[in-house]
Design an enzyme around this catalytic site. Sequence first.
Site, PDB file in Angstrom:
ATOM      1  N   THR A 138      18.667  -9.367 -14.842  1.00 19.75           N
ATOM      2  CA  THR A 138      17.636  -8.754 -15.686  1.00 19.75           C
ATOM      3  C   THR A 138      18.084  -7.377 -16.200  1.00 19.75           C
ATOM      4  O   THR A 138      18.186  -7.154 -17.417  1.00 19.75           O
ATOM      5  CB  THR A 138      16.309  -8.609 -14.901  1.00 19.75           C
ATOM      6  N   ASP A 148       8.920  -1.635  -1.671  1.00 20.09           N
ATOM      7  CA  ASP A 148       9.598  -1.117  -2.861  1.00 20.09           C
ATOM      8  C   ASP A 148       9.033   0.260  -3.255  1.00 20.09           C
ATOM      9  O   ASP A 148       9.783   1.195  -3.542  1.00 20.09           O
ATOM     10  CB  ASP A 148       9.441  -2.126  -4.016  1.00 20.09           C
ATOM     11  N   GLY A 174      11.405  -4.145 -15.858  1.00 20.27           N
ATOM     12  CA  GLY A 174      11.777  -4.951 -17.022  1.00 20.27           C
ATOM     13  C   GLY A 174      13.174  -4.579 -17.514  1.00 20.27           C
ATOM     14  O   GLY A 174      13.691  -3.503 -17.194  1.00 20.27           O
ATOM     15  N   LYS A 180      10.868   4.106  -3.296  1.00 19.18           N
ATOM     16  CA  LYS A 180      10.849   5.050  -4.429  1.00 19.18           C
ATOM     17  C   LYS A 180      10.225   6.392  -4.046  1.00 19.18           C
ATOM     18  O   LYS A 180      10.731   7.440  -4.429  1.00 19.18           O
ATOM     19  CB  LYS A 180      10.089   4.412  -5.598  1.00 19.18           C
ATOM     20  N   ALA A 229      31.257  -8.007 -13.367  1.00 20.04           N
ATOM     21  CA  ALA A 229      31.391  -8.901 -12.207  1.00 20.04           C
ATOM     22  C   ALA A 229      30.022  -9.507 -11.921  1.00 20.04           C
ATOM     23  O   ALA A 229      29.044  -8.788 -11.729  1.00 20.04           O
ATOM     24  CB  ALA A 229      31.880  -8.129 -10.985  1.00 20.04           C
TER      25      ALA A 229
HETATM   26  N1  LIG Z   1      14.065  -5.995 -12.639  1.00 24.75           N
HETATM   27  C1  LIG Z   1      13.563  -4.779 -12.786  1.00 24.75           C
HETATM   28  O1  LIG Z   1      12.635  -4.564 -13.536  1.00 24.75           O
HETATM   29  C2  LIG Z   1      14.168  -3.626 -12.025  1.00 24.75           C
HETATM   30  C3  LIG Z   1      13.723  -2.328 -12.303  1.00 24.75           C
HETATM   31  C4  LIG Z   1      14.284  -1.250 -11.617  1.00 24.75           C
HETATM   32  C5  LIG Z   1      15.268  -1.484 -10.676  1.00 24.75           C
HETATM   33  N2  LIG Z   1      15.671  -2.745 -10.418  1.00 24.75           N
HETATM   34  C6  LIG Z   1      16.759  -2.927  -9.476  1.00 24.75           C
HETATM   35  O2  LIG Z   1      17.914  -3.327 -10.203  1.00 24.75           O
HETATM   36  C7  LIG Z   1      18.742  -4.151  -9.404  1.00 24.75           C
HETATM   37  C8  LIG Z   1      18.988  -5.466 -10.115  1.00 24.75           C
HETATM   38  O3  LIG Z   1      17.767  -6.127 -10.309  1.00 24.75           O
HETATM   39  P1  LIG Z   1      17.605  -7.344 -11.336  1.00 24.75           P
HETATM   40  O4  LIG Z   1      16.135  -7.529 -11.490  1.00 24.75           O
HETATM   41  O5  LIG Z   1      18.455  -7.132 -12.531  1.00 24.75           O
HETATM   42  O6  LIG Z   1      18.194  -8.523 -10.429  1.00 24.75           O
HETATM   43  P2  LIG Z   1      18.713  -9.959 -10.910  1.00 24.75           P
HETATM   44  O7  LIG Z   1      18.577 -10.851  -9.752  1.00 24.75           O
HETATM   45  O8  LIG Z   1      18.094 -10.340 -12.200  1.00 24.75           O
HETATM   46  O9  LIG Z   1      20.265  -9.681 -11.187  1.00 24.75           O
HETATM   47  C9  LIG Z   1      21.223  -9.549 -10.163  1.00 24.75           C
HETATM   48  C10 LIG Z   1      22.543 -10.159 -10.654  1.00 24.75           C
HETATM   49  O10 LIG Z   1      23.534  -9.917  -9.658  1.00 24.75           O
HETATM   50  C11 LIG Z   1      24.304 -11.101  -9.478  1.00 24.75           C
HETATM   51  N3  LIG Z   1      24.838 -11.091  -8.104  1.00 24.75           N
HETATM   52  C12 LIG Z   1      24.151 -11.283  -6.952  1.00 24.75           C
HETATM   53  N4  LIG Z   1      24.992 -11.191  -5.893  1.00 24.75           N
HETATM   54  C13 LIG Z   1      26.217 -10.946  -6.403  1.00 24.75           C
HETATM   55  C14 LIG Z   1      27.506 -10.762  -5.801  1.00 24.75           C
HETATM   56  N5  LIG Z   1      27.675 -10.800  -4.482  1.00 24.75           N
HETATM   57  N6  LIG Z   1      28.555 -10.520  -6.619  1.00 24.75           N
HETATM   58  C15 LIG Z   1      28.396 -10.500  -7.964  1.00 24.75           C
HETATM   59  N7  LIG Z   1      27.201 -10.674  -8.584  1.00 24.75           N
HETATM   60  C16 LIG Z   1      26.130 -10.898  -7.808  1.00 24.75           C
HETATM   61  C17 LIG Z   1      23.337 -12.255  -9.743  1.00 24.75           C
HETATM   62  O11 LIG Z   1      24.031 -13.413 -10.119  1.00 24.75           O
HETATM   63  C18 LIG Z   1      22.474 -11.666 -10.872  1.00 24.75           C
HETATM   64  O12 LIG Z   1      22.964 -12.000 -12.132  1.00 24.75           O
HETATM   65  C19 LIG Z   1      18.029  -4.258  -8.067  1.00 24.75           C
HETATM   66  O13 LIG Z   1      18.490  -3.247  -7.211  1.00 24.75           O
HETATM   67  C20 LIG Z   1      16.575  -3.975  -8.424  1.00 24.75           C
HETATM   68  O14 LIG Z   1      15.834  -3.468  -7.342  1.00 24.75           O
HETATM   69  C21 LIG Z   1      15.150  -3.819 -11.079  1.00 24.75           C
HETATM   70  N1  LIG Z   2      10.005  -4.781  -8.469  1.00 21.41           N
HETATM   71  C1  LIG Z   2       9.918  -3.483  -9.063  1.00 21.41           C
HETATM   72  C2  LIG Z   2      10.944  -3.351 -10.139  1.00 21.41           C
HETATM   73  C3  LIG Z   2      11.104  -1.948 -10.654  1.00 21.41           C
HETATM   74  O1  LIG Z   2      11.661  -1.110  -9.697  1.00 21.41           O
HETATM   75  C4  LIG Z   2       8.515  -3.281  -9.605  1.00 21.41           C
HETATM   76  O2  LIG Z   2       7.756  -4.250  -9.685  1.00 21.41           O
HETATM   77  O3  LIG Z   2       8.167  -2.147  -9.928  1.00 21.41           O
END
Ligand SMILES: NC(=O)c1ccc[n+]([C@@H]2O[C@H](COP(=O)([O-])OP(=O)(O)OC[C@H]3O[C@@H](n4cnc5c(N)ncnc54)[C@H](O)[C@@H]3O)[C@@H](O)[C@H]2O)c1
Ligand SMILES: N[C@@H](CCO)C(=O)O
Length: 436
Positions: free
Chosen positions: A13, A201, A302, A205, A43
């Site tokens: 994402t 979570d 998002g 934060k 990666a």
């Molecule tokens: N989604 C959000 O809105 C959001 C907002 C703020 C912070 N975050 C943080 O951002 C980070 C990523 O979240 P996301 O929602 O993009 O997650 P996601 O699951 O959509 O993406 C993670 C990606 O990492 C890859 N991956 C997993 N293990 C792996 C490995 N060992 N080696 C290589 N690739 C690997 C997966 O295939 C996937 O494509 C997390 O720490 C999350 O807490 C997410």
């Molecule tokens: N899971 C988290 C993503 C953003 O950090 C949330 O819902 O706020």
Amino acid sequence: MKPINVGLLGIGTVGGGTWTVLSRNAEEIARRAGRPIRITAVADRDVALAQRVTGGAARITADAFELVRDPEIDVVVELIGGYGIAKDLVLTAIENGKHVVTANKALLAVHGKEIFAAAQAKGVTVAFEAAVAGGIPIIKALREGLSANRIEWVAGIINGTTNFILSEMRDKGLPFADVLKQAQALGYAEADPTFDIEGVDAAHKITLMSALAFGIPVQFDKAYVEGITKLEATDIKYAEQLGYRIKLLGIARRRQAGIELRVHPTLIPTKRLIANVEGAMNAVLVQADAVGSTLYYGKGAGAEPTASAVIADLVDITRLATAGAEHRVPHLAFQADQLVDLPILPIEEVQTAYYLRMRVEDKTGVLADITRILADGKISIDAMLQKEPGEGESQTDIILLTHLAIEGQVNAAIARIEGLATVVGKVTRIRLEELN
Ligand SMILES: NC(=O)c1ccc[n+]([C@@H]2O[C@H](COP(=O)([O-])OP(=O)(O)OC[C@H]3O[C@@H](n4cnc5c(N)ncnc54)[C@H](O)[C@@H]3O)[C@@H](O)[C@H]2O)c1
Ligand SMILES: N[C@@H](CCO)C(=O)O
Ligand code: NA
């Protein structure tokens, strides 16, 4: 000018959003950063996904360790998540002299001490704007914008998933599980959504913000954490009748004896701006001595909103790489050798107001017994709602709002109230913050 080379770990994402925004706004970003910023390698264990998103415009590998050791990479962006492999990857990147950008609040809240110390020793930066309240530049505000102030408290709606669930439940009467599924489909929820709904979570934060606000070490293990899973629709309704909304709030507050660090459902006056933050939106309210209160509002989750923060960190690092490491801003706002070990107060010592709901036999003297117990515990009542018993019913609900009180004393009073023969079952207790 020579581009800065970025290695992206994880193109899900947030990684996907980062790729898209960086491609779309490349020219304008380069004008700000002073050099082009290029993701040269990605990666992801899902190689097909990485190929699809990048369309062959970057080198793809399934082996994240290969990338963090690649001498061609200047900055590593960690968007895999979790405390597992992400920790080793970040530490290895630092060891290899690379700056790191991460959105991983779990990793930093739990292992921040070790990671920031390693970065400090190596002279590299670990930037984490995306880790707290996604696209809202709250890290920058606390670290730089408010640096003249003595910060008194920080309170925030910092989990989009739970705020979305609470809003949808209240407005549309939808069941919890259905709304959670929607939040997952929209990419807001964590890989393990219990982190969202159980308040973990948000606690990650607020832990990071407490360090930035007060110059204390990152201490997630001392945070009090309570999620929204036990919240009942009845209380949401009664709170509205009393002029309050219930939000999952992260709170860090300076007290004489130490720091309050807590996450729990909280009644907030509906008339406060922050009480009207709905859906997946986030907001952080900061009370500081010189500026007064400031409020930061925006998308906390998002793909593109989070990418916005990731890329802002990349711009900072690019400027820094050009200007020289001596221009580095301390990771946690205070100089690394200036952190103080103020104690985190146990929840029993926290001072807040309370919403208390109890089911009672509709008999004279019940209310007098309850108010006497509260008075004995030095707990004063601010407002009260007493419902009429339903047709043919002998029991009714009493809802009390208290003034500020010490949690331990409130708990002791609740135990005595529950011991009254006229009080049926358990007393529901929800904390209340006036936020003024
Ligand atoms: N989604 C959000 O809105 C959001 C907002 C703020 C912070 N975050 C943080 O951002 C980070 C990523 O979240 P996301 O929602 O993009 O997650 P996601 O699951 O959509 O993406 C993670 C990606 O990492 C890859 N991956 C997993 N293990 C792996 C490995 N060992 N080696 C290589 N690739 C690997 C997966 O295939 C996937 O494509 C997390 O720490 C999350 O807490 C997410
Ligand atoms: N899971 C988290 C993503 C953003 O950090 C949330 O819902 O706020
Ligand atoms: Na942010």
